[in-house]
Design a protein around this motif. Structure first.
Motif, PDB file in Angstrom:
ATOM      1  N   GLN A  79      -7.639  34.423 -12.350  1.00  0.00           N
ATOM      2  CA  GLN A  79      -8.928  34.370 -13.446  1.00  0.00           C
ATOM      3  C   GLN A  79     -10.044  33.895 -12.941  1.00  0.00           C
ATOM      4  O   GLN A  79     -10.915  34.519 -13.229  1.00  0.00           O
ATOM      5  N   LYS A  80      -9.960  32.677 -12.373  1.00  0.00           N
ATOM      6  CA  LYS A  80     -11.147  32.066 -11.735  1.00  0.00           C
ATOM      7  C   LYS A  80     -11.955  32.854 -10.725  1.00  0.00           C
ATOM      8  O   LYS A  80     -13.210  32.816 -10.634  1.00  0.00           O
ATOM      9  N   LEU A  83     -13.791  35.911 -12.735  1.00  0.00           N
ATOM     10  CA  LEU A  83     -14.705  35.059 -13.480  1.00  0.00           C
ATOM     11  C   LEU A  83     -16.038  34.877 -12.674  1.00  0.00           C
ATOM     12  O   LEU A  83     -17.147  35.088 -12.902  1.00  0.00           O
ATOM     13  N   TYR A 173     -14.444  37.328 -21.012  1.00  0.00           N
ATOM     14  CA  TYR A 173     -14.656  36.000 -20.290  1.00  0.00           C
ATOM     15  C   TYR A 173     -15.232  35.185 -21.292  1.00  0.00           C
ATOM     16  O   TYR A 173     -15.026  33.995 -21.242  1.00  0.00           O
ATOM     17  N   ALA A 176     -12.768  33.862 -23.860  1.00  0.00           N
ATOM     18  CA  ALA A 176     -11.807  33.137 -23.239  1.00  0.00           C
ATOM     19  C   ALA A 176     -12.207  31.808 -22.875  1.00  0.00           C
ATOM     20  O   ALA A 176     -11.475  30.813 -23.168  1.00  0.00           O
ATOM     21  N   GLU A 177     -13.462  31.635 -22.529  1.00  0.00           N
ATOM     22  CA  GLU A 177     -14.014  30.330 -22.054  1.00  0.00           C
ATOM     23  C   GLU A 177     -14.280  29.598 -23.373  1.00  0.00           C
ATOM     24  O   GLU A 177     -13.948  28.316 -23.269  1.00  0.00           O
ATOM     25  N   ILE A 182      -8.607  30.291 -20.432  1.00  0.00           N
ATOM     26  CA  ILE A 182      -8.563  30.662 -18.922  1.00  0.00           C
ATOM     27  C   ILE A 182      -7.504  30.358 -17.857  1.00  0.00           C
ATOM     28  O   ILE A 182      -6.868  30.745 -17.117  1.00  0.00           O
ATOM     29  N   GLU A 186      -2.297  33.621 -17.284  1.00  0.00           N
ATOM     30  CA  GLU A 186      -2.322  34.423 -15.984  1.00  0.00           C
ATOM     31  C   GLU A 186      -1.751  35.615 -16.190  1.00  0.00           C
ATOM     32  O   GLU A 186      -0.591  35.464 -17.055  1.00  0.00           O
ATOM     33  N   LEU A 192      -5.485  38.136 -20.688  1.00  0.00           N
ATOM     34  CA  LEU A 192      -6.667  37.639 -21.572  1.00  0.00           C
ATOM     35  C   LEU A 192      -6.695  38.493 -22.767  1.00  0.00           C
ATOM     36  O   LEU A 192      -6.888  38.234 -23.961  1.00  0.00           O
TER      37      LEU A 192
END
Length: 236
Positions: A79-80, A83, A173, A176-177, A182, A186, A192
């Motif tokens: 995810q990161k 992102l 995103y 999600a943040e 986040i 996974e 997400l």
């Protein structure tokens, strides 16, 4: 956006699986070439494991992957990494542009799969390459037993490419943040989407469109690459 930030430990190689060589060529190079050769693709960003960026740069030059315009450092999780790519590309692209998200270790994808992903995204702002479940399915219960039959027609297998209008994936995103999910959701963008109550629109997929996960998958791709090379020789 080609995702090449993972370690791929289940392959058991001395390097991340996307950099394992098949017929003396990294798997990632095969994957990037799929999009390099697509008329519909203007530019490529590779989200890369930080320790392999210099290797990637040399690989891009060696195989003349001229559409690779940006290299973005990967994150600690899938995810990161996505992102990082989204935050980088939102500064480079218009909100109406489309972004194909694809796994670096998924070199089986075809022209038909990519084109349908783009077409469905044009209609719905997003798409995911999906394949019906062809094998019989059952529950995975304790002690390697299965106690219940599962109707395979009720399920799909989710793969890549996943295609998004830039404004849409940015919104996913952002939300999600804001919800702080986040780190706990996974492993994919679709995870997400499900968590946020979004609808996934399916684009074409088939049984050959797998992501390399195990040693056996690498052997499978080697046979596929040999068959493709033989076909190219016959055509010329």
């Amino acid at each position: 956006m080609i995702l090449a930030g993972g370690v791929g430990s289940r392959v058991g190689a001395d390097r991340p699986k996307q950099f394992v060589e098949v017929l003396e060529k990294p798997i990632l190079a095969y994957t990037i070439e799929l999009f390099q050769n697509m008329q519909e693709v203007d530019s490529i960003a590779v989200v890369c494991h930080k320790e392999w960026i210099s290797y990637l740069t040399e690989m891009i030059e060696k195989y003349h992957l001229s559409k690779v315009e940006w290299i973005v450092p990967g994150g600690e999780t899938f995810q990161k990494s996505v992102l990082n790519g989204v935050r980088f590309l939102e500064k480079k692209l218009a909100l109406e542009d489309m972004v194909l998200v694809h796994y670096g270790a998924a070199p089986f994808t075809s022209k038909r799969i990519i084109q349908d992903a783009i077409q469905v995204c044009k209609e719905h702002r997003m798409s995911v390459s999906c394949t019906p479940c062809y094998q019989l399915m059952g529950t995975n219960d304790e002690d390697r037993t299965s106690c219940k039959w599962v109707d395979r027609d009720q399920y799909i297998q989710i793969a890549s490419p996943q295609c998004f209008q830039m404004s849409y994936i940015k919104e996913i995103y952002d939300r999600a943040e804001q919800k702080n999910i986040i780190d706990t959701t996974e492993p994919h963008v679709t995870s997400l989407m499900y968590a946020l109550g979004e609808v996934i629109y399916q684009s074409y997929g088939d049984q050959t469109n797998i992501k390399i996960t195990t040693k056996e998958d690498i052997f499978l791709f080697e046979g596929y690459a040999l068959a493709k090379a033989r076909q190219t020789e016959q055509e010329h």
